[in-house]
Design an enzyme around this catalytic site. Structure first.
Site, PDB file in Angstrom:
ATOM      1  N   ASP A 174       3.202   3.943  -3.297  1.00 55.32           N
ATOM      2  CA  ASP A 174       3.639   2.560  -3.164  1.00 55.32           C
ATOM      3  C   ASP A 174       2.709   1.634  -3.958  1.00 55.32           C
ATOM      4  O   ASP A 174       1.483   1.789  -3.924  1.00 55.32           O
ATOM      5  CB  ASP A 174       3.616   2.172  -1.678  1.00 55.32           C
ATOM      6  CG  ASP A 174       4.174   0.795  -1.418  1.00 55.32           C
ATOM      7  OD1 ASP A 174       5.354   0.575  -1.733  1.00 55.32           O
ATOM      8  OD2 ASP A 174       3.426  -0.053  -0.892  1.00 55.32           O
ATOM      9  N   GLU A 195       5.574   4.202  -7.929  1.00 55.95           N
ATOM     10  CA  GLU A 195       6.304   2.940  -7.972  1.00 55.95           C
ATOM     11  C   GLU A 195       5.417   2.002  -8.782  1.00 55.95           C
ATOM     12  O   GLU A 195       4.476   1.403  -8.260  1.00 55.95           O
ATOM     13  CB  GLU A 195       6.529   2.369  -6.570  1.00 55.95           C
ATOM     14  CG  GLU A 195       7.306   1.056  -6.611  1.00 55.95           C
ATOM     15  CD  GLU A 195       6.979   0.107  -5.468  1.00 55.95           C
ATOM     16  OE1 GLU A 195       7.803  -0.789  -5.212  1.00 55.95           O
ATOM     17  OE2 GLU A 195       5.920   0.228  -4.841  1.00 55.95           O
TER      18      GLU A 195
END
Length: 545
Positions: free
Chosen positions: A212, A276
C-alpha cells in the site's frame, strides 16, 4: 495438493507473470459467523468458488488488528488478526485450504503509516518532543510565532491539512486520515520492524504482498512546501502521477525495496510483491520493478482509460513498452476497492454492463497478469444510492467523496438483502445491499450461459488452458476505425485473436477463424460474423495446412 513448503506443489518462481489475481475485500466477501462482517472463515468457505472461477491467487485487503477508521488500512498490530475477522488459527486454516486447492495468497502490507492506536504512536504521544518514541514518526514544531501554523503546506489525500497538532504543541504528519500517522522511514527501527513483519507472514506461507502507498514512505529532506494548495482551486492529490510531490516517489524509497527483495527471494515458491505506486512518468514508475526490487506495479492507466479504441490502444501500447523496459509483464486492472466500479464508469445500466463484459475479454486476452476485483465477475455496478449516514469511508467525511459504493457485501444467493452474505438468520451486512440485486447473485447467475459470471468462468478457463494466452507477445491487426483487434501466439502457432468493437455500429468479422467466446451473441452468415456494438470476441484461427 501442497508441497512441504506449504505453497502449491505446481509453483514456479514466475507464477505471478501471467497470474489471474482476485482481490478479496475481506469485510465484504463472505460472513461465516453471522455478525454482518466478512471474515477469514467466510473466505475459507468460498475457496471452492474461487478455484472453480479459475483464479490463481487471492489478494486479501488488511485483516490485521485495527480500529477500522479506514477499512483496516489503519493497522494497530501487524502480526495479528482483528477479532472481527477471526484469529491467526483461522488464517492458517484458510491458507492451508487455499494451497490445497492450488490457490495462492497475497496479503496487503501497509508500511507508510500505522494506526493512531498502534502502541508505537501511543508511546509517541506520551513521550516528549525529540524522544526516540517520537522519532519513529514525523513530529515537527509548527510555524509562526507560537507554532500554531502547520509545519508546511502539505495536504491529506483525504482532504484538509496533512498535519494535526498534539497537546504539547507539536504537529504530526498524516498523509491520509489523522488516525493514520506517517512513519519516519529514515529511522532504522522502522525498517527493521517491517522486515520482521514480512518474515512473520512469509513464515505462515503467504505467497506475496501488495504494498500500500509503495511510493510514499520517504519524504524529501527538510519537508519543503509544495507551493500548491487547494486554495488555488486544485488539490495536491490531483498532481498524483502527474507532477513531483515532496512526500511521494523520492529516490530513497528504492533502498527499502532493495532490502526487501532478498527477504522474498530467500523463501521458496516465488514469493512476490506488487506495488501500489504512482509516479510522474513511466520511467520513474519502472524503477520500482526489477530483479533487485519489486516484481510488479499496478497499471492504473488501464483502469482510467475512457471507452474508446484510441484510449485503450494508447494505454496498452504504453504499458507493453514499459514492460519491455523493466523486463517484467504489466498488470491489468479494471476496478478495485478505491475506484468506482467499471460497470458504472462505462455508462451504468445495460450500456455499462455490455461494455464491462467486453472489457473483461479484452483484459483477459492481454499478455501479463490480471487483477480482478470481487464482484466484477457478477457485473456489479457501483451502489450510488447508499444513504450518506451509512457511509464509513473517512474520505467522505472530509471531501464528500466516498469509496463505500464499491465495497457493498457480495451477493451470493437468495432474493432479498443481504443475499446470502452470511448464514440464515444472521445480521445484515455492515453496508446495506441494493434491493434490486437478486438477479446478480452467484446462485442466480450460475449455469446461465448469458450471465456475466459464466462469461468470466469461460474466459478464465480458456485463458488458463490456451497456450497463446498468459505470457507471450501481442500483434495488432488492421481494422476499421473504432475497432481493436490483436493476435496472441504464445506457444501456439495458430494463436488466438481478440476483437473489441468500440464503434457505434455492428462490424463484420471474417478471416479470424472460429469464435470461442464472445461477450454478446454473434450472428453467423456463412462464416462472416457480426460483432455487436460494445462487444468483444475471441477467435481461434484454423490450423495451417
Amino acid at each position: 495438493m501442497t508441497s512441504t513448503t506449504g505453497v502449491p506443489s505446481d509453483a514456479t518462481d514466475d507464477w505471478w507473470r501471467s497470474a489471474v489475481v482476485y482481490q478479496v475485500y475481506v469485510r465484504s466477501f463472505a460472513d461465516a459467523d453471522g455478525d454482518g462482517t466478512g471474515d477469514l472463515q467466510g473466505i475459507r468457505s468460498r475457496l471452492p468458488y474461487l478455484r472453480d472461477l479459475g483464479v490463481d491467487a487471492l489478494w486479501l485487503t488488511p485483516f490485521y488488528r485495527s480500529p477500522m477508521i479506514d477499512g483496516g488500512y489503519d493497522v494497530a498490530d501487524y502480526r495479528d488478526v482483528d477479532p472481527m475477522f477471526g484469529t491467526l488459527a483461522d488464517f492458517d486454516a484458510m491458507i492451508a485450504d487455499a494451497h490445497a486447492l492450488g490457490v495462492r495468497i497475497i496479503v496487503d502490507i501497509v508500511p507508510n503509516h500505522t494506526s493512531s492506536a498502534h502502541p508505537w504512536f501511543e508511546a509517541a504521544l506520551a513521550a516528549a518532543p525529540g524522544s526516540p518514541e517520537r522519532g519513529r514518526y514525523l513530529f515537527r514544531d509548527g510555524r509562526g510565532p507560537d507554532g500554531t501554523e502547520p509545519p508546511n503546506d502539505w495536504e491529506s489525500i483525504f482532504g484538509g491539512p496533512a498535519w494535526t497538532r498534539v497537546a504539547d504543541g507539536q504537529w504530526y504528519l498524516h498523509l491520509f486520515d489523522p488516525a493514520q500517522p506517517d512513519l519516519d522511514w529514515r529511522n532504522p527501527e522502522v525498517r527493521a520492524e517491517f522486515e520482521g513483519v514480512l518474515r512473520f507472514w512469509l513464515d505462515r506461507g503467504v505467497d506475496g504482498f501488495r504494498i500500500d502507498v509503495a511510493h510514499g514512505m520517504i519524504k524529501e529532506e527538510g519537508l519543503p512546501d509544495v507551493g500548491h494548495s487547494s486554495a488555488t482551486g486544485q488539490r495536491q492529490v490531483e498532481l498524483l502521477g502527474r507532477g513531483r510531490l515532496p512526500y511521494f516517489d523520492q529516490d530513497e524509497v528504492h533502498d527499502i525495496y532493495r532490502a526487501w527483495r532478498p527477504i522474498l527471494d530467500s523463501y521458496p515458491g516465488g514469493r512476490m510483491a506488487v506495488a501500489e505506486a504512482w509516479a510522474e512518468s513511466p520511467q520513474r514508475l519502472a524503477r520500482y520493478i526489477g530483479p533487485d526490487e519489486l516484481h510488479q506495479a499496478f497499471n492504473f492507466d488501464f483502469l482510467e482509460a475512457t471507452w474508446s479504441a484510441d484510449s485503450f490502444r494508447k494505454v496498452i501500447d504504453t504499458a507493453l513498452a514499459e514492460s519491455t523496459i523493466v523486463g517484467a509483464p504489466t498488470t491489468w486492472v479494471l476496478s478495485n476497492h478505491d475506484k468506482k466500479r467499471h460497470v458504472t464508469r462505462y455508462g451504468d445500466g445495460a450500456v455499462g454492463l455490455r461494455r464491462a463484459r467486453a472489457a473483461a475479454l479484452l483484459m483477459l486476452a492481454l499478455p501479463g497478469s490480471t487483477y480482478l476485483y470481487q464482484g466484477e465477475e457478477l457485473g456489479l455496478p457501483e451502489f450510488l444510492d447508499l444513504p450518506d449516514e451509512l457511509r464509513q469511508d473517512p474520505s467522505f467525511l472530509r471531501t464528500g467523496e466516498s469509496r463505500d459504493g464499491c465495497r457493498i457485501p457480495l451477493p451470493w444467493s437468495g432474493t432479498v438483502p443481504p443475499y446470502g452474505f452470511g448464514p440464515e438468520g444472521g445480521a445484515d451486512g455492515w453496508l446495506p445491499s441494493p434491493a434490486d440485486w437478486a438477479g446478480r447473485t452467484v446462485a442466480a447467475q450460475t449455469g446461465d450461459p448469458a450471465s456475466t459470471l459464466e462469461l468470466y468462468r469461460t474466459g478464465l478457463g480458456i485463458r488458463r488452458a490456451h497456450p497463446a494466452l498468459g505470457g507471450g507477445e501481442l500483434t495488432w491487426l488492421d481494422t476499421e476505425p473504432g475497432v481493436l483487434a490483436f493476435a496472441r501466439a504464445g506457444a501456439d502457432p495458430t494463436g488466438l485473436v481478440c476483437v473489441i468493437n468500440f464503434s457505434g455500429t455492428p462490424v463484420k468479422i471474417t478471416g479470424y477463424g472460429t469464435p470461442v467466446v464472445s461477450s454478446e451473441p454473434l450472428t453467423d452468415a456463412d462464416g462472416v460474423f457480426e460483432l455487436p456494438v460494445d462487444a468483444a470476441a475471441w477467435f481461434q484461427p484454423a490450423a495451417a495446412g
